[in-house]
Enzyme design. Structure first.
Site, short mmCIF file in Angstrom:
data_model
loop_
_atom_site.label_atom_id
_atom_site.label_comp_id
_atom_site.label_asym_id
_atom_site.label_seq_id
_atom_site.Cartn_x
_atom_site.Cartn_y
_atom_site.Cartn_z
N ARG A 105 0.82 -1.30 0.09
CA ARG A 105 0.14 -0.07 0.22
C ARG A 105 0.81 1.24 -0.06
NH1 ARG A 105 -3.32 -3.47 1.64
NH2 ARG A 105 -1.49 -4.36 2.78
N THR A 106 1.80 1.17 0.81
CA THR A 106 2.60 2.60 0.98
C THR A 106 3.25 2.79 -0.32
OG1 THR A 106 2.69 2.16 3.41
CG2 THR A 106 4.06 3.88 2.44
N LYS B 78 28.11 -3.92 -3.20
CA LYS B 78 29.68 -3.66 -3.16
C LYS B 78 30.48 -2.82 -2.34
CE LYS B 78 28.96 -2.76 -8.20
NZ LYS B 78 28.61 -1.77 -9.15
N ARG C 7 11.61 3.47 2.81
CA ARG C 7 11.26 2.41 3.98
C ARG C 7 12.44 1.68 4.37
NH1 ARG C 7 5.71 -1.35 4.25
NH2 ARG C 7 5.04 0.98 4.85
N HIS D 156 5.66 5.83 11.39
CA HIS D 156 5.19 5.80 9.94
C HIS D 156 4.38 6.75 9.71
CE1 HIS D 156 3.64 4.13 6.35
NE2 HIS D 156 3.21 2.92 6.56
#
Ligand code: NCD
Length: 356
Positions: free
Chosen positions: A75-76, A104, A125, A158
């Site tokens: 959703r986000t 790397k 996120r 959030h």
């Protein structure tokens, strides 16, 4: 009518409500929340018409966004992605560290700095709390800083979910005096659920709100949030008995057990039936009470509840896209372009609705 003709008095820019990084829900004051909710409604209404949607599309074609999502998201991710597309912002993404130069040995800071070279906003996120804040601090030290939006950091915060939750509450209670004075239950894994934690931090903006935390003892709301509520005089209570408190709630915000944070299968010890909503619980909810859930759901929310008009979570999900459009408009300081428009005038331009 031309788009110019649809303009009303422009709203003067307000320095108190400017937005750049979106990291911590605590910075959101009532004026900004009200402005974001109003902007969200305007955008949502505007996008219903072909002419309005085209107007939105043409606002930010010169901007690019980067999605750095190294923790799962449906959703986000999708709502931010579509919010960008609604405004004409082009998007690129990294959703798995194994496909980036971090394998790397490139440092997190160098990766973020690299993203910022190509884009105008970073939405991120991460599993680790504090990563978005770290990225924002880094941006504040460079010549061409780009805003960083926290789309979920660990089990901690959030903020944009909290904004869309506020919008959903505000919209649901629009005929009943808004969020002020409401009794809001939060149920489930309150200890590790970042959505409820962030939402609690916004509650100081509303008068006479009462929170009721319904959670198994070992997943109770943490002391940092409770301390914040006490400091701001927000009344809250805690219980393990949903049925005792359910009839007094105006909203019940249900959350799932956050089993991804288990170290020893802790979730298995919970009798989830005591922290679930089904048709029986609907019978105990006020006729104008609402059920919210940030989704994804687990067994704590019976799909049979979806049929009930008080189930607000699918609308809540869609509200997220509109609220994220509003957040992007604020960040790019285009809010006054929307605030001075009349969505009805755009609808009137549609004529024979060319997309149908
Ligand atoms: C939430 C999250 O990721 O924290 N989902 C979302 O963003 N809508 C809630 C959850 O995963 O339980």
């Amino acid at each position: 009518m031309s788009q110019e003709g649809a303009r009303q008095q422009p709203v003067p820019a307000d320095e108190d409500t400017e937005l750049f990084h979106v990291i911590d829900p605590q910075v959101f004051e009532r004026r900004l929340l009200d402005e974001l909710c109003d902007l969200t409604t305007r955008v949502r209404t505007l996008a219903k018409s072909y002419a309005g949607a085209r107007f939105l599309q043409e606002l930010l074609p010169n901007r690019r966004a980067m999605f750095y999502f190294t923790q799962p998201s449906t959703r986000t991710f999708l709502s931010f992605n579509n919010a960008c597309h609604i405004l004409g912002i082009r998007t690129s993404e990294i959703r798995d560290r194994s496909t980036s130069s971090e394998v790397k040995g490139e440092s997190f800071d160098d990766s973020i700095r690299t993203f910022s070279s190509y884009v105008d906003v970073i939405v991120m996120r991460a599993r680790e709390p504090g990563r978005a804040a770290q990225a924002a601090r880094l941006m504040d030290t460079i010549d061409r800083p780009v805003p960083v939006i926290n789309a979920g950091s660990g089990s901690d915060q959030h903020p944009t979910q909290a904004l869309l939750d506020i919008y959903t509450l505000d919209r649901s209670f629009s005929e009943r005096g808004g969020i002020d004075g409401k009794v809001i239950g939060m149920m489930g894994d309150l200890k590790r659920g970042r959505t409820v934690r962030s939402l609690c931090y916004l509650m100081k903006n509303y008068a006479d709100v009462r929170l009721v935390f319904i959670a198994p003892g070992q997943f109770a709301m943490q002391n940092d949030v409770k301390g914040h509520l006490e400091e701001h005089g927000i009344s809250f209570s805690e219980t393990e008995r949903l049925h005792t408190v359910l009839p007094e709630l105006d909203a019940l915000y249900v959350t799932r057990m956050q089993s991804e944070w288990d170290t020893a299968d802790e979730c298995r010890t919970v009798d989830l039936r005591r922290f679930s909503v089904g048709t029986r619980e609907l019978g105990m909810l006020k006729p104008d009470g609402i059920i919210m859930h940030p989704l994804p759901r687990g067994p704590e929310l019976d799909p049979a509840v979806d049929m009930d008009p008080r189930a607000m979570y699918w609308r809540q999900e869609r509200n997220g896209m509109w609220m994220r459009v509003a957040v992007l408009l604020k960040i790019f300081r285009l809010e006054s372009r929307i605030q001075c428009l009349d969505p009805e005038a755009f609808a009137a331009q549609d004529g024979d609705k060319p997309w149908e």
